[in-house]
Write a protein that holds these residues in place. Sequence first.
Motif, PDB file in Angstrom:
ATOM      1  N   TRP A  66       0.835  -1.200   0.000  1.00  0.00           N
ATOM      2  CA  TRP A  66       0.000   0.000   0.000  1.00  0.00           C
ATOM      3  C   TRP A  66       0.877   1.260   0.000  1.00  0.00           C
ATOM      4  O   TRP A  66       1.857   1.343   0.734  1.00  0.00           O
ATOM      5  N   ILE A  99      -2.374  -7.291   2.018  1.00  0.00           N
ATOM      6  CA  ILE A  99      -1.917  -5.904   1.973  1.00  0.00           C
ATOM      7  C   ILE A  99      -0.769  -5.687   2.957  1.00  0.00           C
ATOM      8  O   ILE A  99      -0.907  -5.979   4.152  1.00  0.00           O
ATOM      9  N   ALA A 101       1.134  -3.074   4.970  1.00  0.00           N
ATOM     10  CA  ALA A 101       1.015  -1.719   5.504  1.00  0.00           C
ATOM     11  C   ALA A 101       2.313  -1.347   6.206  1.00  0.00           C
ATOM     12  O   ALA A 101       2.925  -2.193   6.875  1.00  0.00           O
ATOM     13  N   LYS A 107      -1.966   0.599   8.828  1.00  0.00           N
ATOM     14  CA  LYS A 107      -2.866  -0.555   8.716  1.00  0.00           C
ATOM     15  C   LYS A 107      -4.275  -0.181   9.143  1.00  0.00           C
ATOM     16  O   LYS A 107      -5.264  -0.505   8.464  1.00  0.00           O
ATOM     17  N   TYR A 111      -7.543  -0.107   6.710  1.00  0.00           N
ATOM     18  CA  TYR A 111      -8.729  -0.897   7.089  1.00  0.00           C
ATOM     19  C   TYR A 111      -9.988  -0.033   7.023  1.00  0.00           C
ATOM     20  O   TYR A 111     -10.992  -0.420   6.412  1.00  0.00           O
ATOM     21  N   PHE A 126      -4.007  -8.252   6.442  1.00  0.00           N
ATOM     22  CA  PHE A 126      -3.033  -7.174   6.587  1.00  0.00           C
ATOM     23  C   PHE A 126      -1.746  -7.699   7.211  1.00  0.00           C
ATOM     24  O   PHE A 126      -1.781  -8.524   8.137  1.00  0.00           O
TER      25      PHE A 126
END
Length: 389
Positions: A66, A99, A101, A107, A111, A126
Motif C-alpha cells: 500500500w 496488503i 502496511a 494498517k 482498514y 493485513f
Amino acid sequence: MKKIMTLCSGVVVVAGIMMGCTPPLAKEDQKANKQSLNKQSEKKQLTGKYTMPEEHSKHEGTWLQWPHNYTYGKGHKENLEAIWIEMTLALSKGENVYIMAYDKKEKDYIYDLLHDEGVDISKIDFYIVPTDDVWARDTAPIFVYDKDNNLKLMDWGFNGWGKKTPFKEDALISTQLSKQLGMERIDLNEVVLEGGAFELDGNGTFLSTRSAVTNKNRNPNLSEAQINEYIKENLGATNFIWLDGVPNSDITDFHIDGFAKFYDKTTLITMKKEDLEEWGVSNKDITTLLNANDVSNNPYKYMYLPITQKNVVLESGKKLDYRGSYINYYIGNTVVLVPNYNDSHDKIANESIQKLYPDRIVIGIDVRELYQDGGMIQCVTQQQPVSLK
C-alpha cells in the motif's frame, strides 16, 4: 518512486457482470490443479528445484504494497490510493488480497478506508511490513513450489534498480514475510533479479533484457552464463531469450514487462513493430523478439496489443512525453486488470484482452497517476498460488 517511464480511478467493466466471491477450492479442483501443475512442470523439474506457476494459474491471493508518504513525502499516497482501492475491490471478488502496511497506524487507516469503500474485509489480510515503495512485482517475494509441491518464498536480491532509489526496506520484505507467514524463504540474494525483469512461458523458456539483469549495476560479479545457471537451477529454464535492452533508458533499465508477455507456452503477446520502435526497442531486439523459438525450437505464435494513440495526459492536464502500454495487465482468478489512460485505444485494448480471457471479466483501471511514476498494474501486484498441501 520510478520517476521515468518504465515497463510496469474510475473503473470500466468491458463485458459481463462482476461475479461474487469465489469459494475455496474444492478437493477435486485442488487435485486437478495439482495434476495440471505436475504435468506442466514435469520437464522443468528435471533441471530446476522449483516451479513458478503461471500468472493465470489459480491464486490463493494477490499481494499489494500500500502506498504511503514515508519515503517520498506528503501527497504520494493521496495520488495513488484510488488505484489501490479499485484493485482491491476487483480482486477481492475472486481471491484474497494481502496488503502490506508500513506500520500499525497505516494498517488501521487502510482498514477504515476499505471498509468505507464497501470492500469485503473478510477477504483482506493485513501484514505490517515497512516498505520503501509500491512495486510488488519487483520487491515482494516470488511464490514457488518445490518438487514435493510445498509452497515457498523465493527471495532474489533487490538493490533499488541499480541503487537509483531507497531500497533498504524493500530488500527485507521477503525476510519479514517469511517470519510472519511461517513459510520457508529461498535466499537467492547473491543474484539481483526483479520480477518485472523476466517472463516465463511455463515450459522452460526465460525471456528478459540484459540491460535489466546482466547490467553491472545489478550483478557486477556474475557473467550471463552464471546467471543462466542460477535461473536454470531455481526456475527450471533451459531456453534463454535475451534481448539487449536499453541501459539507463528508464529507472528499471528497460524491463521486459512493458512490451512482452507470454500468453501460454506457445504464444507471445507483444506490440507491432512500429509500436515496439516507439517504445524504444532496438531493431536488433525487435528481430530477436519476433523470431523467438520455444524450448523445442518451435517458433512462437504472436498476438499484438496497441499502445495508446497519443502521449499520456494526466488529469491535471500535464502531458507525459511517452505513450502507454496495455501489456502490463494482471490476471486474477475472476478478473483481468488492464492499465487504462483515458485514451481512445483503451477500449480496443480492453476488448482484445477480454477475448483472450473469456472466463474472466476485464476491468480497465486508470493508471495515469501511477504511470507518471513509471509503472502500471502488473508492476504493483504479485500473485500467491494456491497451496497444494
